[in-house]
Design a protein around this motif. Structure first.
Motif, short mmCIF file in Angstrom:
data_model
loop_
_atom_site.label_atom_id
_atom_site.label_comp_id
_atom_site.label_asym_id
_atom_site.label_seq_id
_atom_site.Cartn_x
_atom_site.Cartn_y
_atom_site.Cartn_z
N ASP A 14 -18.97 -7.18 -0.41
CA ASP A 14 -17.87 -6.44 -1.01
C ASP A 14 -18.03 -4.97 -0.65
O ASP A 14 -19.01 -4.33 -1.03
N THR A 34 -4.55 0.78 5.43
CA THR A 34 -4.55 0.62 3.98
C THR A 34 -4.85 1.96 3.31
O THR A 34 -5.57 2.79 3.87
N TYR A 93 0.81 -1.21 0.00
CA TYR A 93 0.00 0.00 0.00
C TYR A 93 0.85 1.28 0.00
O TYR A 93 0.31 2.38 -0.04
N GLU A 150 -9.83 -5.65 0.54
CA GLU A 150 -9.47 -7.03 0.26
C GLU A 150 -10.27 -8.00 1.13
O GLU A 150 -10.63 -9.09 0.68
N LYS A 151 -10.53 -7.62 2.36
CA LYS A 151 -11.33 -8.46 3.25
C LYS A 151 -12.77 -7.95 3.24
O LYS A 151 -13.04 -6.79 3.54
N ASP A 152 -13.72 -8.84 2.86
CA ASP A 152 -15.13 -8.45 2.82
C ASP A 152 -15.65 -8.25 4.24
O ASP A 152 -15.07 -8.73 5.22
N ASP A 184 -7.37 -7.19 9.38
CA ASP A 184 -7.18 -8.00 8.19
C ASP A 184 -7.71 -9.41 8.40
O ASP A 184 -8.34 -9.72 9.42
N SER A 185 -7.46 -10.31 7.43
CA SER A 185 -8.01 -11.67 7.48
C SER A 185 -7.47 -12.48 8.65
O SER A 185 -8.06 -13.49 9.04
#
Length: 281
Positions: A89, A62, A36, A93-95, A54-55
């Motif tokens: 969405d 970000t 980023y 990147e992570k829904d 994040d995931s």
């Protein structure tokens, strides 16, 4: 203080092999991963970043911009449905997750829904809810009759479309008051048409009263100027034809034509309306 689910302005503290560490005035630090980092980022610069988990459930920064931040409504598409809920969405990147308990009706992959994005206080995770009525109230109104408001259409009923008003209240646009294409998810400008007993709100997409008529006269004048000063509609034209041409009711059309006639800006004929080239003031 670094705020989760919002855009933060943070200072670049140092650069490492995995990215840049950013900090706030309280000496809290957070990682902006290498992918980023933009070419013009340097230590001591202030940058705007969005903060979320994040995931792997780590707090992360970000430069991507989500479609919506926390404490706001949005119309989002379901990218996947799993055993824990529906994932939407929202531009990152992570829904974002809508747990099953926060779905008014079961959400389906590929469909879009209006949801409210918020920070779950127990888990410190950003989640979404489709139970809109939990986040709006008409108990104490902060709008007045005739006021222009922001609308988000979130449901269609037999009577019309239910809308979120200024992200605070809800109201209804009746089908017979709609003269344009409207669908769930639309963001529109509207007006408080009527506040009824029980703080029920009727909405309109047109200005209320005389202001609306004046706006309609402008539409008609614009059309006349763009079409050699001639309009083939009259007070005998069908309401459907008038609605398709100007997105207004026949009653509003007749009032507007009457105003233009009295202002000596148009002449009326059996085959239509003609613009006076040099109308008297």
């Amino acid at each position: 203080m670094i705020q989760i689910g919002k855009t933060n302005k943070l200072r670049i503290l140092r650069e490492t092999s995995v990215g840049m560490y950013l900090g706030d005035e309280d000496n809290n630090a957070i990682l902006l991963p290498t992918k980023y980092i933009e070419p013009d980022f340097h230590v001591d610069d202030e940058v705007e970043v969005f903060v979320y988990k994040d995931s792997e459930d780590r707090l992360i920064a970000t430069t991507l911009k989500p479609y919506v931040e926390i404490n706001h409504f949005a119309h989002l598409n379901v990218s996947e449905v799993t055993r824990v809920g529906a994932f939407l969405d929202w531009g990152l990147e992570k829904d974002v997750l809508v747990p099953f308990k926060e779905q008014k009706n079961k959400m389906l992959e590929g469909h879009s829904y209006v949801v409210y994005i918020y920070l779950d206080e127990e888990t410190d995770r950003i989640v979404a809810s489709g139970k809109i009525n939990k986040f709006i109230s008409n108990e104490v109104l902060q709008v007045e009759q005739g006021e222009e408001v922001d609308l988000l259409v979130y449901a269609e009923t037999d009577m019309g479309y239910t809308c979120i008003i200024n992200e605070m209240h809800k109201g209804l646009i009746y089908h017979n008051d709609i003269f344009q294409d409207v669908k769930v998810g639309d963001n529109l400008k509207g007006y408080i048409k009527l506040i009824r007993e029980g703080n029920l709100i009727d909405l309109s997409l047109q200005k209320i009263g005389f202001k609306h008529v004046l706006s309609s006269t402008d539409k008609i004048l614009e059309y006349l100027n763009a079409h050699d000063g001639y309009l083939e509609l009259t007070d005998k034209s069908s309401p459907d034809l008038i609605e398709r041409r100007f997105d207004m009711s026949k009653a509003t059309f007749k009032k507007s034509i009457g105003i233009l006639y009295r202002q000596r800006k148009v002449t009326l004929h059996e085959d239509g309306v003609r613009l006076i080239v040099n109308p008297l003031s």
